[in-house]
Each structure stands twice: as structure tokens, then as C-alpha cells.
Write a protein that holds these residues in place. Structure first.
Motif, short mmCIF file in Angstrom:
data_model
loop_
_atom_site.label_atom_id
_atom_site.label_comp_id
_atom_site.label_asym_id
_atom_site.label_seq_id
_atom_site.Cartn_x
_atom_site.Cartn_y
_atom_site.Cartn_z
N PRO A 151 37.13 25.11 43.25
CA PRO A 151 37.39 25.36 44.67
C PRO A 151 37.07 26.79 45.10
N SER A 152 37.01 27.73 44.15
CA SER A 152 36.75 29.13 44.50
C SER A 152 35.26 29.42 44.67
N GLU A 153 34.43 28.50 44.19
CA GLU A 153 32.97 28.72 44.30
C GLU A 153 32.58 28.81 45.78
N GLY A 154 31.83 29.85 46.13
CA GLY A 154 31.41 30.07 47.51
C GLY A 154 32.36 30.95 48.31
N LYS A 155 33.56 31.17 47.78
CA LYS A 155 34.54 32.00 48.49
C LYS A 155 34.53 33.45 47.99
N LEU A 156 34.04 33.66 46.79
CA LEU A 156 33.93 35.00 46.21
C LEU A 156 32.47 35.28 45.88
N ASP A 157 32.02 36.49 46.19
CA ASP A 157 30.67 36.89 45.80
C ASP A 157 30.74 37.82 44.60
N SER A 158 29.60 38.35 44.20
CA SER A 158 29.55 39.17 42.99
C SER A 158 30.37 40.45 43.13
N GLU A 159 30.42 41.03 44.33
CA GLU A 159 31.26 42.21 44.54
C GLU A 159 32.73 41.86 44.34
N ASP A 160 33.15 40.72 44.83
CA ASP A 160 34.55 40.30 44.66
C ASP A 160 34.89 40.08 43.19
N VAL A 161 33.97 39.46 42.46
CA VAL A 161 34.20 39.22 41.04
C VAL A 161 34.26 40.55 40.29
N TYR A 162 33.31 41.45 40.59
CA TYR A 162 33.28 42.73 39.88
C TYR A 162 34.56 43.52 40.10
N ILE A 163 34.92 43.72 41.36
CA ILE A 163 36.05 44.61 41.64
C ILE A 163 37.38 43.94 41.27
N GLY A 164 37.45 42.61 41.37
CA GLY A 164 38.65 41.91 40.93
C GLY A 164 38.82 41.99 39.42
N GLN A 165 37.73 41.80 38.69
CA GLN A 165 37.78 41.92 37.23
C GLN A 165 38.16 43.34 36.81
N LEU A 166 37.55 44.33 37.45
CA LEU A 166 37.83 45.72 37.10
C LEU A 166 39.28 46.08 37.40
N ALA A 167 39.75 45.74 38.60
CA ALA A 167 41.13 46.06 38.97
C ALA A 167 42.12 45.35 38.05
N GLY A 168 41.82 44.10 37.70
CA GLY A 168 42.71 43.36 36.83
C GLY A 168 42.79 43.93 35.42
N LEU A 169 41.64 44.35 34.87
CA LEU A 169 41.65 44.94 33.54
C LEU A 169 42.33 46.30 33.53
N LEU A 170 42.16 47.06 34.60
CA LEU A 170 42.86 48.34 34.69
C LEU A 170 44.37 48.13 34.79
N GLU A 171 44.78 47.09 35.50
CA GLU A 171 46.20 46.73 35.56
C GLU A 171 46.72 46.42 34.16
N ALA A 172 45.91 45.71 33.36
CA ALA A 172 46.31 45.37 32.00
C ALA A 172 46.39 46.62 31.12
N ILE A 173 45.39 47.49 31.20
CA ILE A 173 45.42 48.74 30.45
C ILE A 173 46.67 49.54 30.79
N ASN A 174 46.96 49.64 32.07
CA ASN A 174 48.13 50.39 32.52
C ASN A 174 49.41 49.85 31.88
N ALA A 175 49.42 48.56 31.56
CA ALA A 175 50.59 47.90 30.98
C ALA A 175 50.58 47.90 29.46
N GLY A 176 49.59 48.55 28.83
CA GLY A 176 49.54 48.61 27.38
C GLY A 176 48.78 47.50 26.71
N VAL A 177 48.02 46.71 27.48
CA VAL A 177 47.17 45.66 26.93
C VAL A 177 45.81 46.29 26.64
#
Length: 491
Positions: free
Chosen positions: A105-131
């Protein structure tokens, strides 16, 4: 944009309590007032307070007195691209997730910029938490552009990421052949100067046409992959990608690690195969409680289990919370076997904080067939988390393992290193221009959240997956008199 990470070729974390690992006894080894010497990306030496050492002239000394030095935590199941959905799926069931937030259902709702910045922000959130390590089931892939976006963000984050490039049947013209070609191109990339490795994620082992699955099996056997992962639920959920099925395809008795997520309807054959082939189940406690997957047998396979977060947009992003929840859930189940079945009082506690700690650290490394991550020992990767032992919540600790598992929170994570490089230092992420990343992410998130606000929720009636019927569970009532207090979403 590459992460601007503070790096010294020789670092000593000096004066802290170190949660090391002893291979000879397969147990934790606590060194108080110890020092940890890191050279480049590896742990070079560990010293207790009675030992002295000479260090290179350019060594950077970090005072960690009164702090706890822990191996980095390992998340063995996550969908990093979904960060922008944060708070809009807080009351979602699993069927609702499939209809609203999943890969299709998410196909067509997110573009490559959304995937990039969402992935980056999410991984930084994980790093911040000690993952420090994440196995990403990267199914936010609907074309070469979104595939590249997720991979590039993983590299730029500075985290250790096993990027599970997803192959799935789409209706937008991005064919299975296109997806396999992209995966093969990734497998030949030189990623040696990064902390990223390439894997395969695939859920169609049972449900896809036989010729499609045959192509994926060929890839799994003949392409240089660091890991293979799949959702395994079974029962009414489909996703019957069990160890028995994978074994019949010749995919378990191999050097490539195979990580199964959830294991909702495992049977005795599945448990036996995980042990005999040394493959692992990723339990995602908060996710499985949130969505109702079920995990009724997972406590039976903890010797071949690790822990994941899953959809971090709906709940906690840290592994400490996951293992803490799972620890208490397992305790409750095993207590009840004594209390409710036999009306007896439990004389001992059935699961320890040590066991929970190992599930979130060493077992994650073993699941990935990397015994050099998730542990502190000489020669291991320098993926390290330093907890502030003087914080209000940690103050007064004696047992460092119990302090981390039972009392720590994300705010207690003072330093994080991946491959011997600081990715968080003195409580702050070290990546260049994090404020700019925040603004870039918020622009994407607000756009996506507006789209989903206008995206009508599915009315779930009749049959689910042509297997079983939908049914509303009893809704909790927390108010006296009229109403239940369930409320609305504040979007």
C-alpha cells in the motif's frame, strides 16, 4: 553526504566497568575500573585495574569512570524506511498494518527522497539508543531509485547495517528480473570502507509462483550474500516461510546466515531445524504484542533466538526496551505454569537479566554468524555503548548488567562507537549537520503524514486472506459510566 565521524586510530576508554565476554565459559566477564583499548575498528586489549600498559603517542583517552562499557546492541529485524509514519499507527492491528503501512500500500506514496531521509533518520534514532547493528528487511523498494536510496542512507548513517534488499512482486513494472539484477550489482560493490553488507529479504517462498521462487533460490545459493531473512508467521497470517520450507529448498545447511522473523506458529520440527542448522529466530516483542502476531512458542527456542524492533514508527526503537519486555513476558508465562496450572508458588525466577542482555547482544551476532559483534573481547569489532552510570535512573548501581537491562533508558547512552568511530559522543550524534537532517526529514514526514491523513482506513470485514474471519476483540473500558476512553488519533 557521508557521516562526519570523529575517529582516532587509537582510543582508550579508561576507568569504567566493562561488560566483557569470555569465550571459554560462554559467559559475561565483568571488569571494574577497567580500560578498553581500541585500535582502528577492533578491540585491541582489555585491562583490569591491576594491569598497566603503554599506548601509542596519538592515543585518545576517554574517561569513563563510574560509567558502564557495553557491547553495542543488535537489532535483527527492522524496516528502516518507515520512520515518517511515526505516531500515525499507534493503535494499528496487523491486518490494518498490511492494508495501510506495508510495502504494497505504500508504493507510490513515498519517493526516493522519502526513503533516503526516513532510513537515515531511523538509523540515527537507533544509534542514539545504543543500537550499533541493524538487519534491515528493506522492503521500501519499488524501483532502482528507492533501492539505492535505502542503501545510501544506510552507508551515510555510520551504523553497521545488513541491508536486506527485498525481492517482491510489484504491479508498477519493476520486475523480479530488475530486482535480482539490482541485488547482483550490490553484491559486487566494494563496500569495504563502510559498515554495510548486502543481504536478501524475500517473503514469497510459499506464495509466489514456483518459477519466481526458483529464481530467488538461485540467487540465494549463488550470489555473495551476507544474510538472508524472511517473515515467518504461519497460521492465518500466511507467510508460512518456516525453517521446514527453507530446509526443503536447501537454504539452511549453508554458511549464509538465515534469520526468521516472528515465528508465530512454529512447531517442533521448526525448533529442531533451527538448532541442527544453527539458524536463528528474531523475536520482536513489542511488535508482536502491538499487532497480535502471537509468539506463544518463542520462549522454547531462546538458545537460537535474537531480538528485533520491527516497525519502529509505532513504538520503541531501542533493543534494551525489547529485551526488557521479553524478559518480563517470559517470566510471566513460566510463573503462570507453576501458579495457574498447579497452584504452586515459584521458588526461583525463571529468566535472568544476564540472559536478556545476551539476547540483545551476543545472540544477534551469532544469528548473523559474526561472533565478533555483540561482544567485548580482544579481536571483536569495536562496536561499543557507554552508559552514564551517574544519571538519575542509573545512580547507585552495583550489577552493571542489571543496571543496563532493568534501569537504563535512551537518555543514559553517553557514547556510541561503530567500527571504533564515535557516532555519538557526550550524548550527541556526531554526524555532520544533524539539524539539517532533522529539517529535511520533517519536510518529508509532514508530506507523507498529510497523504496518510487523507488515505481512508480499510473496513475490515468478512474474510482475512481467504483463511479466516475478521473479529473485533473485546475493547478495554477505562472510564466509569458512559464511554471507554479509547479516544481518537490526534493527527
Amino acid at each position: 553526504m557521508l557521516a562526519n565521524i570523529i575517529h582516532a586510530s587509537s582510543i582508550v576508554l579508561q576507568g569504567g566497568t566493562i561488560i566483557a565476554f569470555d569465550d571459554s565459559t560462554s559467559s559475561l566477564n565483568i571488569l571494574r575500573c577497567g580500560s578498553l583499548h581500541i585500535v582502528n575498528d577492533r578491540i585491541h586489549a582489555i585491562y583490569d585495574e591491576t594491569q598497566s600498559a603503554t599506548f601509542p603517542a596519538d592515543t585518545q583517552f576517554i574517561n569513563v569512570t563510574n560509567h558502564i562499557v557495553s557491547p553495542g546492541f543488535i537489532d535483527t529485524h527492522r524496516h528502516g524506511w518507515q520512520t515518517a509514519f511515526k505516531t500515525i499507527g499507534s493503535n494499528t492491528s496487523l491486518p490494518e498494518y498490511f492494508h495501510r503501512f506495508g510495502e504494497f500500500p505504500s508504493e507510490g506514496k513515498l519517493d526516493s527522497e522519502d526513503v533516503y531521509i526516513g532510513q537515515l533518520a531511523g538509523l540515527l534514532e537507533a544509534i542514539n539508543a545504543g543500537v550499533t547493528t541493524t538487519l534491515d528487511h528493506a522492503h521500501g523498494i519499488w524501483g532502482d531509485d528507492t533501492a539505492d536510496a535505502g542503501l545510501n542512507a544506510s552507508i551515510d548513517s555510520g551504523a553497521r547495517v545488513f541491508y536486506g534488499h527485498t525481492i517482491h512482486q510489484l504491479d508498477n513494472g519493476y520486475t523480479i528480473e530488475n530486482q535480482i539484477a539490482k541485488l547482483k550489482s550490490y553484491a559486487t560493490m566494494d563496500l569495504s570502507n563502510t559498515s554495510v553488507e548486502i543481504g536478501l529479504a524475500y517473503d514469497g517462498w510459499v506464495t509466489s509462483p514456483a518459477d519466481v521462487t526458483a529464481k530467488v533460490v538461485d540467487v540465494a545459493k549463488n550470489v555473495n550474500l551476507s544474510v538472508i531473512t524472511t517473515h515467518f508467521l504461519g497460521g492465518p497470517w500466511k507467510y508460512g516461510n518456516s525453517p521446514a520450507v527453507m530446509h526443503s529448498l536447501g537454504l539452511l545447511n549453508r554458511t549464509t546466515p538465515f534469520v526468521f522473523s516472528h515465528g508465530s506458529f512454529m512447531d517442533a520440527t521448526d525448533l529442531s531445524l533451527l538448532r541442527s542448522t544453527d539458524q536463528y529466530l528474531s523475536i520482536t516483542p513489542e511488535s508482536e504484542l502491538q499487532y497480535g502476531h502471537s509468539n506463544v512458542n518463542s520462549q522454547l527456542i531462546l538458545d537460537q533466538a535474537c531480538v528485533g524492533v520491527d516497525t519502529h514508527f509505532t513504538f520503541s526503537t531501542d533493543i534494551v526496551t525489547q529485551v526488557r519486555m521479553w524478559l518480563q513476558e517470559v517470566r510471566n508465562r513460566l510463573y503462570n505454569q507453576v501458579l495457574l496450572s498447579r497452584w504452586h508458588a515459584a521458588a526461583t525466577n525463571p529468566m535472568s537479566a544476564n540472559q536478556a542482555f545476551l539476547l540483545g547482544t551476543r545472540n544477534g551476532g551469532l544469528a548473523l554468524h559474526r561472533d565478533y559483534i555483540g561482544v567485548i573481547k580482544v579481536g571483536a569489532k569495536a562496536d561499543i555503548v557507554v552508559y552514564d552510570g551517574m544519571s538519575p535512573g542509573m545512580l547507585g548501581w552495583v550489577d552493571p548488567v542489571a543496571a543496563v537491562i532493568m534501569h537504563s533508558n535512551v537518555g543514559d547512552v553517553k557514547h556510541v562507537l561503530v567500527d571504533g568511530k564515535f557516532v555519538k559522543r557526550d550524548g550527541k550524534l556526531t554526524i555532520e549537520d544533524y539539524s539539517g537532517i532533522q529539517q529535511r526529514f520533517l519536510k518529508s514526514a509532514r508530506k507523507i503524514q498529510r497523504v496518510y491523513k487523507d488515505f481512508p482506513s480499510a473496513v475490515l470485514e468478512g474474510s482475512f486472506n481467504d483463511i479466516t474471519l475478521y473479529e473485533d476483540p473485546t475493547q478495554v473500558d477505562i472510564l466509569r459510566g458512559d464511554g471507554t476512553g479509547y479516544g481518537v488519533k490526534y493527527l
